[in-house]
Design a protein around this motif. Structure first.
Motif, PDB file in Angstrom:
ATOM      1  N   MET A   1       0.843  -1.276   0.366  1.00  0.00           N
ATOM      2  CA  MET A   1       0.063  -0.120  -0.100  1.00  0.00           C
ATOM      3  C   MET A   1       0.893   1.081   0.044  1.00  0.00           C
ATOM      4  O   MET A   1       1.757   1.427   0.691  1.00  0.00           O
ATOM      5  CB  MET A   1      -1.096   0.289   1.144  1.00  0.00           C
ATOM      6  CG  MET A   1      -1.571   1.173   1.473  1.00  0.00           C
ATOM      7  SD  MET A   1      -3.156   0.953   2.715  1.00  0.00           S
ATOM      8  CE  MET A   1      -2.725   1.861   4.050  1.00  0.00           C
ATOM      9  N   ALA A   2       0.555   2.016  -1.004  1.00  0.00           N
ATOM     10  CA  ALA A   2       1.355   3.380  -1.054  1.00  0.00           C
ATOM     11  C   ALA A   2       1.017   4.162  -0.102  1.00  0.00           C
ATOM     12  O   ALA A   2      -0.400   4.360   0.189  1.00  0.00           O
ATOM     13  CB  ALA A   2       1.213   3.957  -2.351  1.00  0.00           C
ATOM     14  N   LEU A   3       2.076   5.024   0.619  1.00  0.00           N
ATOM     15  CA  LEU A   3       1.833   5.960   1.579  1.00  0.00           C
ATOM     16  C   LEU A   3       1.397   7.321   0.859  1.00  0.00           C
ATOM     17  O   LEU A   3       1.512   7.654  -0.113  1.00  0.00           O
ATOM     18  CB  LEU A   3       2.781   6.243   2.352  1.00  0.00           C
ATOM     19  CG  LEU A   3       3.399   5.106   3.204  1.00  0.00           C
ATOM     20  CD1 LEU A   3       4.662   5.533   3.736  1.00  0.00           C
ATOM     21  CD2 LEU A   3       2.439   4.762   4.248  1.00  0.00           C
ATOM     22  N   ASN A   4       0.452   8.146   1.591  1.00  0.00           N
ATOM     23  CA  ASN A   4       0.005   9.331   1.075  1.00  0.00           C
ATOM     24  C   ASN A   4       0.809  10.452   2.031  1.00  0.00           C
ATOM     25  O   ASN A   4       1.570  10.058   2.668  1.00  0.00           O
ATOM     26  CB  ASN A   4      -1.584   9.563   1.142  1.00  0.00           C
ATOM     27  CG  ASN A   4      -2.086   9.681   2.696  1.00  0.00           C
ATOM     28  OD1 ASN A   4      -1.359   9.800   3.555  1.00  0.00           O
ATOM     29  ND2 ASN A   4      -3.185   9.194   2.860  1.00  0.00           N
ATOM     30  N   ARG A   5       0.712  11.809   1.436  1.00  0.00           N
ATOM     31  CA  ARG A   5       1.303  12.792   1.996  1.00  0.00           C
ATOM     32  C   ARG A   5       1.281  12.827   3.494  1.00  0.00           C
ATOM     33  O   ARG A   5       2.122  12.985   4.435  1.00  0.00           O
ATOM     34  CB  ARG A   5       1.002  14.028   1.266  1.00  0.00           C
ATOM     35  CG  ARG A   5       1.230  15.311   1.993  1.00  0.00           C
ATOM     36  CD  ARG A   5       0.956  16.708   1.256  1.00  0.00           C
ATOM     37  NE  ARG A   5       1.280  17.746   1.890  1.00  0.00           N
ATOM     38  CZ  ARG A   5       0.862  18.490   2.975  1.00  0.00           C
ATOM     39  NH1 ARG A   5       0.127  17.986   3.957  1.00  0.00           N
ATOM     40  NH2 ARG A   5       1.446  19.471   3.397  1.00  0.00           N
ATOM     41  N   ASP A   6      -0.169  12.725   4.137  1.00  0.00           N
ATOM     42  CA  ASP A   6      -0.344  12.949   5.335  1.00  0.00           C
ATOM     43  C   ASP A   6       0.374  11.702   6.079  1.00  0.00           C
ATOM     44  O   ASP A   6       0.607  12.014   7.283  1.00  0.00           O
ATOM     45  CB  ASP A   6      -1.858  13.058   5.527  1.00  0.00           C
ATOM     46  CG  ASP A   6      -2.410  14.169   5.057  1.00  0.00           C
ATOM     47  OD1 ASP A   6      -1.956  15.173   5.031  1.00  0.00           O
ATOM     48  OD2 ASP A   6      -3.785  14.195   5.135  1.00  0.00           O
ATOM     49  N   ALA A   7       0.278  10.510   5.669  1.00  0.00           N
ATOM     50  CA  ALA A   7       0.949   9.347   6.347  1.00  0.00           C
ATOM     51  C   ALA A   7       2.308   9.775   6.582  1.00  0.00           C
ATOM     52  O   ALA A   7       3.048   9.488   7.625  1.00  0.00           O
ATOM     53  CB  ALA A   7       0.679   8.026   5.454  1.00  0.00           C
ATOM     54  N   ILE A   8       3.018  10.225   5.527  1.00  0.00           N
ATOM     55  CA  ILE A   8       4.386  10.341   5.352  1.00  0.00           C
ATOM     56  C   ILE A   8       4.866  11.558   6.415  1.00  0.00           C
ATOM     57  O   ILE A   8       5.699  11.436   7.262  1.00  0.00           O
ATOM     58  CB  ILE A   8       4.900  10.743   4.132  1.00  0.00           C
ATOM     59  CG1 ILE A   8       4.849   9.544   3.214  1.00  0.00           C
ATOM     60  CG2 ILE A   8       6.446  11.317   3.871  1.00  0.00           C
ATOM     61  CD1 ILE A   8       5.114   9.915   1.675  1.00  0.00           C
ATOM     62  N   LEU A   9       4.077  12.531   6.478  1.00  0.00           N
ATOM     63  CA  LEU A   9       4.417  13.793   7.147  1.00  0.00           C
ATOM     64  C   LEU A   9       4.084  13.511   8.803  1.00  0.00           C
ATOM     65  O   LEU A   9       4.543  14.058   9.643  1.00  0.00           O
ATOM     66  CB  LEU A   9       3.742  15.079   6.590  1.00  0.00           C
ATOM     67  CG  LEU A   9       4.128  15.577   5.425  1.00  0.00           C
ATOM     68  CD1 LEU A   9       3.509  16.890   4.843  1.00  0.00           C
ATOM     69  CD2 LEU A   9       5.758  15.831   5.411  1.00  0.00           C
ATOM     70  N   GLY A  10       3.231  12.621   9.045  1.00  0.00           N
ATOM     71  CA  GLY A  10       2.678  12.163  10.247  1.00  0.00           C
ATOM     72  C   GLY A  10       3.435  11.216  10.865  1.00  0.00           C
ATOM     73  O   GLY A  10       3.332  11.033  12.204  1.00  0.00           O
ATOM     74  N   ALA A  11       4.285  10.434  10.204  1.00  0.00           N
ATOM     75  CA  ALA A  11       5.218   9.486  10.901  1.00  0.00           C
ATOM     76  C   ALA A  11       6.012  10.040  11.768  1.00  0.00           C
ATOM     77  O   ALA A  11       6.953  10.993  11.380  1.00  0.00           O
ATOM     78  CB  ALA A  11       5.699   8.670   9.578  1.00  0.00           C
TER      79      ALA A  11
END
Length: 149
Positions: A1-11
């Protein structure tokens, strides 16, 4: 599953590690640098100056205080706040060199410095000095006198 912008910035991806420092009587917490902090650190220990022939520029690593400079950015308290300011680098650098080196290794690893980058920063590879003038203040050794002198 590809990460979206919010998932990356929220990690939460900046690592920390507790390190026992018996010389200081306890543990310290070492935090890896963010990408921006790593860029700033690497930029702060490089200086560009004209080449010997004056026809170009060369990057020279400023190694004086380098380990302590990194540690001022990476040693944190339980709340995640830095223990030292950038201005504390000289005072921290006056501590036991073995301890500083050991903590530097942890900070470099957590910050994503590759072994090649780490060696270049420490001046242990040809990459660090390739095409650069020496920053050593010690004189070069001369050849042994010939038997005829």
């Amino acid at each position: 599953m590809a990460l979206n912008r919010d998932a990356i910035l929220g990690a939460v991806d900046v690592q920390t590690e507790k390190v026992d420092v018996p010389e200081w009587g306890g543990d310290v917490i070492v935090r890896g640098l963010t990408g921006d902090e790593l860029d700033a650190f690497q930029g702060s220990i490089r200086q560009f100056r004209p080449t010997f022939d004056g026809k170009g520029m060369e990057a020279v690593l400023i190694q004086e205080g380098m380990r302590a400079k990194l540690l001022t950015k990476c040693l944190i308290d339980e709340a995640g706040e830095r223990l030292f300011t950038d201005q504390d680098a000289s005072a921290l650098g006056a501590k036991n060199g073995s301890v500083i080196d050991r903590l530097y290794d942890v900070a470099a690893r957590l910050s994503g410095l590759s072994e090649e980058e780490k060696e270049a920063l420490e001046g242990n590879s040809e990459t660090a000095t390739e095409g650069a003038a020496s920053t050593s203040s010690s004189p070069e050794t001369s050849a042994a006198p010939s038997p005829n002198s």
